[in-house]
Enzyme design. Structure first.
Site, short mmCIF file in Angstrom:
data_model
loop_
_atom_site.label_atom_id
_atom_site.label_comp_id
_atom_site.label_asym_id
_atom_site.label_seq_id
_atom_site.Cartn_x
_atom_site.Cartn_y
_atom_site.Cartn_z
N GLY A 656 -101.07 -13.54 84.72
CA GLY A 656 -101.83 -12.43 84.27
C GLY A 656 -102.63 -12.71 82.95
N GLU A 657 -101.84 -13.64 82.15
CA GLU A 657 -102.88 -13.73 80.84
C GLU A 657 -103.69 -14.72 80.94
OE1 GLU A 657 -101.11 -15.60 76.56
OE2 GLU A 657 -99.50 -15.14 77.90
N ALA A 658 -104.98 -13.99 80.18
CA ALA A 658 -106.23 -14.95 80.22
C ALA A 658 -106.02 -16.43 79.83
CB ALA A 658 -107.08 -14.02 79.73
N ILE A 661 -104.55 -18.68 82.38
CA ILE A 661 -105.39 -18.82 83.41
C ILE A 661 -106.48 -19.91 83.05
CG2 ILE A 661 -107.19 -17.99 84.93
CD1 ILE A 661 -105.59 -15.25 84.90
#
Length: 1706
Positions: A656-658, A661
């Site tokens: 979920g952490e940008a 990703i």
């Protein structure tokens, strides 16, 4: 036309065909069927002309020529083509008979369509479309008969067409009966076809289908009353019709089975049946199989394909399709259920199952139709039972898909689906080998899921029901059904494990010894496990299966341990990924390189995809490298961009952490562009586009996003991303469409559930840890539908599995595998059984749970799993609720019954669990006892009055008494407590209520179901327990009994009574086992026997007596010590008990046992005498007297029983008698005991005489004379050794402080030696002297020496004439006299002890104590007289040397005494003055008195020594040798010299005078002593010179005589001649005695000695005098001029001068 009896002619086929043709003719319409009728008539005429015995192998009709066969059957084809039922029926009936009776024969296949048989079968099939039930049934009969006929082989598409006909009849049947018949016929055909394929033969025995089984899943609704019975009879009739018909010749069968290489099984132009199935692949799949197997293979494949048909979109609810699918699955089930070895060995059939049947199950897994799901489960069960060995990978995939998916759905399950799965698991659990194989091949397989573990955990979740507070679709009734069925499955699983274990133990009983020790845990193989390093694939090395046992025992354990540790690492990774990777690397489950970690993340099942994504997105060094390696492992070459992303993200979920990703997608874009450099301008384009695709996927498939992104928006968002240029709009639109249509997601999500269920019961049972392992939410698994991608993934797994060695299927027979299975299953079983039985009062449910407990205890107990066994037994014991009887229910009573059953059935393996079981039995008896005396109850089984009295005496309350329920002990039982609490509550805060009392009494009624027989049976059955079990049983019973007895208010003896009974039951066991049992019982009896509760102690000692009496009835062989062991408790309690009553009871018990079983007592004598020895020292006189009475009887009446056993027993007897002499109670006991010792000696002599009578050529006189060293005397030595304890005991009594005992002991000791010494050998005499006689005198000597030393060291307080010393002297004198008598009597045997005896006598002679010297002298003289003729020269020399030593030692000791006066001042006395006493202190006075007394005694001792020497000389003067005389002369000389030394010490003499004057004592006669010593010496020398000149000359005694005479003259002259007095300076004197008076007195005293010396000189011969005259003549001259006090001196002197000197001078 002929009549019906002769229609068809004489041939066999004619007799069948003729009547049918006649019936066709009659039923045909003449106008419409003219040709048919004429054809029938023509055939009838032809048949009548044919011979009966014609044989043509090529003909299809038996008995006819090939040319006639077609024409004969042609009318039937015509009749069938008419479709007119009246003529069709006879044709079908005839065809049925022809097929059934094997009239028709040949091969029927589509490639031979011109064949009359093909046409006939095809025609029959066509008429099946006639919508008339009789016709359809007839068609079914004919087709089944054709398939069943051993002479007909229907092949290929023709066979499929036959099946299709029956299939269509089933689908379009006019009635339920017709449909059921069609299904039954199809099933029967499957049996025929596949039975033939199994045996590869046409003529096989085929069982008849059971119609009712076919209605299990479907068609129950079409059952029309008696349809099942009709259909069953229908099939039976067809199958029975062909029985007994003659078989075709072998050449015909060979032709039918032949498989020419050029023959084609399948043809492209198949009939319409191919509309249901896909086209066949040709015969490459069948290989070189026979025809029947090729047909079976073809049929199986097409049935599988038919079962994979699905409804079209236009017609989702196609009932015909569903019924056809269902029927095909049912037929497949029939095939698999009845399959044999060919399915496990033939590769074609195996592959068919894998490729077609498994695919069918896979595609139908998403179908919601219940009947199909049920059939899937049934087929899956058949595959498990029949083909699991060849379908390992497939079964591993279908288990989660079919079974676990439904089982683990607890909250929202489908009732019918779950019931089906539970029924499937119920069947599985009844097959023990199946469950074992599942565990071995899946739970122990690193690559597979833990199927068995998931099954038992799923069953546990179902048994516990939905968690509290959760919503569910189940009704209470449905939930209850699920619970009961899941418990039933667990019960069956436990039962199956037990049965499998029992079976393996029975099969391997010669290999596996019985007993739980066999199943001790196997040695760890850590070194071997460590070799399984690296990634998971490293485990895939093929094990060595050449030795199955080795694999079972070692490799299996390694793999299981490896998998457990790997799963631990996976679990840790799912919680903390970095620590998980670190753990896996440290345990060598994966390598340390990033590539190996990436491979692990990509290939390992069970990893959480979200956690993988989080880990790959980390920026730490290792995770970053792993992410790069992970991405680089993909090959994106020539892959579409969306498919690449989809392929990339199928193994994990993006974090979920940008930033995470960003890192992952950046690497993905870089690698994609590297694999496809021409796809975009740069990697940046791929990066941006990948990000856009991810956002689009989230936007399109997230329900929370309301405003969805349009295609235009997506195109607009990606403008200018290709290095400033736009990507083609069509390309972007295509991307958009594909992402929106199909979501990009993982293959599966494995979210760890968190909800858990805990309640108070779990805490009670200790089940929290077990239930915490159960996941209540169903895993979020991907729906298993018939979508293409899922099927492709699973097929890839199917293909990948066989490449791994883990796909090797293992069948284990090593029962040690059960340990691993139990480790997985025991916790869920315990939790399920415990929770169910606690929460449910349903009799069925509780009975199931109790059965489960029984089976689980059986398995865990036999396998030696102590912890698990104890957990089950303890739980059962808690569920009895006996600790809280007021709340007891029927299920608790059932639990009691189950525990009793366990005790009976599995007693050999319970070991430590016996304590819980026996505690329950104890509590039952306690409650029954309370119930028996309660107001509303009567006794269930009458108890003996004595037993009731005993219990009442031990404190049991009587409930009939008013207020008895308020008794503290009863209140404790009524109020209840925890399982582990005691039955007594010391302080009860309030009284029990009437309601509680009423409930308690009512519940006691339930215990009536358990009678005394059931309780006693457990204890009686103990005699059937093995050696280990009985020891454990007794240990536990002792513990329970101890807890009963330790209750301070209501001690009970129930378990104690049962303990005694158990001992009686097991008394016939071998001694080795009994010894172990008695070690436990012995310690228990000792503990209880020392109890403060007198009643309990008395009871247990009496019980011990009863047991001991039983033991004594059994004869004990020599050198065994079992009696010693079982009598030991009496000894310990006797020695430690503080209760006089118990000690008296023990004495009485032992007395009774011994006197009643005296002949059987062997090793038990030791403990018997130990008890009496302890009693002899008791403080109670009655106990002492009681013990003495018994020992008196034993010794007097049964002495032979004692000496018959080993020597130590006799020694114990003597020790016991000796102890009685030490009793503190005065009386006759001591003397009687000593007399008994003498009695023992008499008995021993009798034994010795008996032995002597057995000696050959020997007599008693010979024994007295001498013993030879022969073997016979060796036996005598053994017999004589019995004297040692007796003599040693008497020796110890010599030191008794009581004079009378001491004296009598000495007398008896020596009398025994005197009376029985003739039995002793010389070595034994030596031992007697060294160990017995000499210690007696050493003891006496040590006492006297000690007193003497004390007197010397402290003369001021010394007294040698005490009463004690006087008695010691008397005792020693008596002993000495007896010793000399003994020595004289047995001198020949004991002459070597003469020096020791003489030494003792000399010690007496030199002793300073009053009377000892005289005693020694008299004894020595007695010895000399006794040995006068026996002693040798050397022995006499020993005697004389001892006397010399005695004199010398006397000198040294006396001089030490004299030195004590050195500190006293020396003063000269003055005549006429008195001595001032005040000048001397008390110590000086005591010292002086002591020294004076000692001097007198010293003089007396030496005087007596001189006397004894003189006496010995006079008695033996003519037998003495020169050496003897020399020693005697030395003795005289040294004593005389010592006497002179003392007398000439003037200082000493003055001190003596002073001491004697002060204390009015007489002075020591030093002068007289000197005179007497010299006189004796002179007389000895003079006598020797005169009487024994030879010896005198040899020793030159004449010179000694002259010398001594000269010395005497000099001494005389010294005291009479003033000139010879030395002038000494003196200190001032107080008073002075005139010197003349003193000299006159001394001279007078010395006159007689001087006269003797002069007379001695006169007695010398002239030559001797002449030789010595020069030495003594001057002394004679001095005597002449000296004044003499006596006229005798001048007279003798003149005589010497005249008679001796004169002649010499003349």
């Amino acid at each position: 036309m002929s009549t019906s009896q002769t229609l068809g002619g004489a041939t066999r086929c004619g007799r069948i065909i003729g009547p049918s043709l006649d019936k066709i003719i009659k039923n045909a319409a003449w106008r419409k069927h003219t040709y048919l009728v004429s054809s029938c008539k023509s055939v009838l005429d032809k048949l009548e002309s044919l011979p009966d015995d014609f044989h043509d192998p090529s003909s299809v009709v038996s008995g006819l020529a090939a040319s006639d066969a077609d024409s004969v059957l042609q009318p039937f084809l015509l009749s069938l083509e008419t479709a007119y039922s009246k003529v069709v029926e006879p044709s079908l009936d005839c065809a049925f008979k022809l097929f059934s009776l094997s009239i028709l024969r040949g091969e029927i296949q589509s490639s031979k369509q011109d064949s009359i048989l093909f046409k006939l079968v095809n025609a029959v099939s066509k008429v099946g479309a006639i919508a008339e039930e009789p016709i359809q049934l007839a068609v079914l009969r004919v087709l089944l008969a054709a398939v069943r006929s051993p002479c007909i082989l229907i092949r290929g598409d023709c066979l499929l067409h036959v099946v299709k006909t029956c299939y269509n009849i089933y689908l379009g049947g006019l009635s339920g009966t017709t449909q059921i018949c069609a299904k039954s016929v199809l099933a029967q055909m499957m049996l025929v076809i596949f039975t033939r394929s199994e045996e590869d033969s046409l003529d096989v025995s085929v069982k008849t289908i059971y119609v009712n089984e076919l209605l299990t899943f479907t068609d129950k609704s079409v059952n029309e009353g008696s349809s099942v019975y009709f259909c069953q009879g229908f099939v039976n009739e067809v199958m029975a019709a062909g029985q007994g018909s003659p078989l075709p010749p072998p050449d015909v069968i060979q032709i039918l089975l032949q498989n020419p290489e050029t023959e084609t099984v399948m043809t492209p132009d198949s009939p319409s049946f191919r509309g249901y199935v896909a086209n066949g692949e040709g015969d490459s799949e069948t290989g070189d199989m026979s025809k029947v197997r090729q047909d079976a293979f073809l049929l199986f494949k097409n049935l599988c394909k038919l079962s994979m048909r699905f409804s079209s979109k236009e017609n989702n609810d196609d009932q015909i399709m569903v019924r056809g699918k269902t029927l095909s699955l049912e037929l497949l089930k029939v095939i698999i259920d009845n399959g044999g070895s060919v399915w496990r060995t033939n590769e074609s059939f195996i592959n068919a199952v894998k490729q077609y049947l498994c695919l069918s199950l896979l595609k139908n897994s998403a179908v919601s139709i219940m009947s199909i799901f049920q059939l899937q489960c049934a087929i899956f069960m058949s595959l498990l039972s029949k083909l699991r060995s060849v379908l390992k990978a497939e079964i591993g995939i279908f288990f989660p898909m079919i079974v676990l998916r439904v089982l683990e759905n607890v909250l929202q399950p489908s009732y019918l689906q779950k019931m089906t799965v539970l029924n499937l698991l119920d069947k599985m659990s009844q097959d023990p080998q199946l469950m074992v194989d599942i565990f071995v091949n899946y739970d122990c397989d690193v690559e597979s899921s833990n199927i068995l573990e998931r099954i038992v955990n799923g069953l546990l979740k179902t048994a516990l029901g939905p968690p509290t507070g959760s919503s569910t679709t189940l009704s209470p009734a449905q939930d209850s059904t699920f619970r009961n069925d899941s418990v039933k499955c667990l019960v069956n699983l436990a039962k199956a494990m037990g049965n499998w274990m029992d079976q393996q133990l029975k099969v391997n009983e010669t290999v596996w010894p019985k007993g739980s020790q066999v199943y001790a845990s196997m040695d760890s193989n850590a070194s071997q496990i460590s070799e399984l390093e690296g990634t998971i694939s490293d485990c895939d090395s093929q094990p060595d299966t050449s030795n199955p046992e080795a694999y079972d025992a070692s490799m299996l354990e390694q793999r299981r341990a490896y998998k457990i540790e790997l799963q631990k690492g996976i679990s840790l990774f799912n919680r903390k990924p970095s620590k998980g990777v670190e753990f896996l690397i440290s345990t060598k489950k994966i390598g340390s390189s990033p590539e190996e970690v990436a491979s692990f993340l990509m290939k390992t099942a069970g990893l959480n995809g979200t956690v993988i994504g989080d880990y790959l997105g980390e920026r730490d060094e290792l995770p970053l490298k792993v992410m790069h390696a992970y991405v680089d492992s993909f090959n994106f070459e020539k892959k579409d961009f969306v498919e690449a992303i989809r392929f990339f993200l199928r193994g994990f979920r993006l974090p979920g952490e940008a930033q995470k990703i960003d890192r992952i997608m950046e690497k993905f874009a870089e690698h994609y562009w590297k694999c496809n450099p021409g796809s975009f301008t740069s990697a940046d384009t791929a990066y941006v586009l990948a990000y856009s695709v991810i956002m689009l996927n989230t936007d399109a498939h997230n329900n929370m996003v309301k405003d969805k992104m349009t295609k235009a928006d997506f195109v607009r968002n990606n403008r200018g991303i290709d290095d400033g240029k736009d990507l083609p709009e069509e390309y972007l639109g295509s991307l958009y469409d594909r992402v929106v249509k199909e979501e990009i997601r993982m293959n599966s999500d494995t979210l760890a559930p968190q909800n858990k269920q805990v309640n108070g019961l779990n805490k009670l049972l200790g089940l929290d840890g077990i239930l915490n392992l159960v996941s209540w939410m169903q895993p979020d698994e991907k729906p298993h539908g018939a979508n293409g991608r899922l099927i492709r993934d699973i097929q890839e797994q199917f293909q990948a599995k066989p490449e791994k060695s883990e796909s090797v299927y293992h069948t284990v027979t090593d029962i040690s595998i059960l340990r691993f299975i139990l480790e997985v299953s025991w916790g869920p079983m315990l939790a399920a059984f415990s929770v169910t039985i606690d929460q449910s009062d349903d009799r069925l449910a509780t009975s199931l749970c109790l059965q489960g407990f029984r089976y689980a205890v059986h398995v865990t107990a036999v396998m030696g799993m102590q912890t698990q066994r104890d957990a089950f037994v303890t739980s059962m014991a808690k569920f009895t609720n006996l600790h809280c009887a007021a709340d007891m229910k029927q299920k608790n009573v059932d639990a009691v019954k189950a525990i009793i059953t366990i005790a009976i059935e599995d007693g050999n393996h319970l070991h430590g669990s016996w304590e819980h079981i026996l505690t329950c039995l104890s509590r039952i008896e306690h409650l029954q006892l309370l119930g028996e005396v309660s107001p509303s109850e009567k006794r269930y089984v009458p108890t003996k009055k004595a037993e009731v009295d005993d219990k009442k005496a031990l404190g049991f309350p009587n409930l009939k008494k008013r207020g008895s329920f308020q008794n503290p002990s009863v209140m404790a039982v009524v109020r209840g407590g925890s399982y582990d609490s005691t039955s007594l509550v010391k302080s009860v805060p309030k009284l029990v209520t009437p309601e509680q009392i009423k409930s308690f009494i009512a519940n006691l009624n339930l215990l009536d179901q358990i009678g005394n027989f059931e309780l006693n049976h457990v204890y009686a059955n103990s005699q059937r327990l093995n050696s280990e079990a009985i020891v454990s049983f007794v240990k536990a019973l002792c513990k329970v009994s101890m807890s009963e007895l330790q209750s301070p208010t209501d001690p009970r003896v129930f378990s104690l009574t049962k303990l005694v009974e158990t001992a009686h039951y097991n008394m016939n066991r071998i001694r080795l086992v009994w010894s172990r049992i008695w070690n436990v019982l012995s310690d228990f009896f000792v503990s209880v026997g020392l109890s403060e509760n007198l009643s309990v102690a008395i009871f247990v000692m009496d019980s011990l007596r009863q047991l001991s009496m039983k033991f004594l009835e059994r004869e004990e062989l020599a050198n065994y010590h079992f009696q010693h062991e079982f009598l030991r408790p009496f000894v310990v309690v006797m020695q430690k008990s503080s209760s006089a009553e118990i000690r008296e009871l023990i004495v009485r018990c032992v007395s009774q046992m011994v006197l009643s079983r005296v002949s059987n007592v062997k090793s038990g004598w030791k403990n018997v005498f130990t008890v009496f020895t302890t009693a002899a020292l008791d403080e109670r006189k009655n106990i002492v007297l009681l013990a003495f009475e018994t020992i008196e009887k034993i010794v007097r009446d049964h002495f032979h029983c004692i000496i018959e056993t080993e020597i130590t027993v006799y020694a114990d007897c003597i020790r016991c008698l000796i102890t009685f002499t030490n009793s503190k109670f005065e009386g006759d006991i001591g003397f009687n005991t000593i007399e008994f010792l003498r009695f023992c000696a008499l008995k021993l002599e009798e034994g010795g005489l008996v032995l002597n009578e057995k000696l050959k050529n020997n007599t008693i006189s010979a024994l007295k004379e001498d013993f030879s060293d022969t073997q016979s005397f060796t036996d005598l030595d053994e017999q004589v050794s019995y004297w040692i304890p007796l003599l040693t005991g008497l020796c110890k009594q010599v030191s008794d402080p009581r004079p009378a005992i001491r004296k009598r002991s000495i007398e008896v000791l020596f009398h025994i030696l005197m009376d029985h010494g003739h039995l002793f050998t010389r070595p034994f005499w030596t031992g007697i002297f060294s160990s017995i006689i000499l210690p007696v005198f050493n003891n006496i000597r040590s006492k006297t020496d000690m007193l003497f030393e004390e007197s010397v060291d402290s003369p001021s307080s010394a007294s040698l004439d005490t009463e004690e010393t006087t008695w010691d002297v008397e005792t020693s004198t008596l002993a000495l006299q007896l010793l000399v008598d003994l020595l004289v009597k047995f001198f020949r045997s004991v002459r070597s002890q003469l020096p020791s005896v003489v030494s003792i006598i000399v010690g007496f002679i030199k002793s300073p104590f009053q009377g000892s010297t005289g005693s020694g002298i008299s004894v020595l003289l007695h010895l000399a007289d006794g040995l006068a003729r026996s002693a040798s020269e050397d022995e006499w020399r020993e005697i004389f040397l001892a006397l010399k030593e005695a004199a010398s030692l006397t000198f040294a000791g006396f001089m030490k005494v004299l030195r004590t006066m050195d500190d006293i001042e020396d003063v000269e006395t003055l005549s006429g003055q008195s001595v001032n006493i005040g000048d001397l202190d008390d110590d000086s006075l005591h010292i002086m008195s002591y020294v004076v007394s000692r001097t007198k005694k010293h003089i007396d001792v030496l005087s007596q020594i001189v006397e004894v020497v003189s006496d010995l000389y006079r008695r033996n003067q003519f037998s003495l040798s020169a050496s003897h005389v020399d020693i005697l002369a030395d003795i005289f000389s040294c004593i005389a010299s010592h006497a002179q030394q003392l007398n000439t010490d003037t200082v000493l003499r003055r001190k003596f005078k002073r001491a004697c004057s002060v204390q009015n004592l007489t002075e020591p006669q030093l002068l007289n002593f000197e005179n007497e010593a010299y006189k004796s010496y002179m007389m000895f020398l003079q006598d020797m010179v005169t009487c024994n000149p030879n010896v005198s000359k040899e020793l030159d005694l004449e010179s000694r005589l002259v010398t001594e005479c000269a010395k005497i003259v000099k001494i005389y002259l010294k005291c009479t001649d003033p000139q010879q007095q030395e002038q000494q300076q003196r200190k001032p004197v107080l008073w002075v005695l005139p010197m003349e008076s003193d000299r006159v007195e001394e001279a007078t005293a010395r006159t007689s000695l001087l006269v003797s010396s002069l007379e001695a000189l006169c007695s010398l011969e002239a030559e001797s005098l002449k030789k010595h005259v020069s030495s003594f003549f001057p002394l004679l001259v001095d005597l002449v001029r000296t004044e003499h006090c006596s006229p005798q001196v001048p007279y003798v002197l003149s005589n010497v001068l005249k008679s001796c000197i004169g002649p010499i001078l003349a």
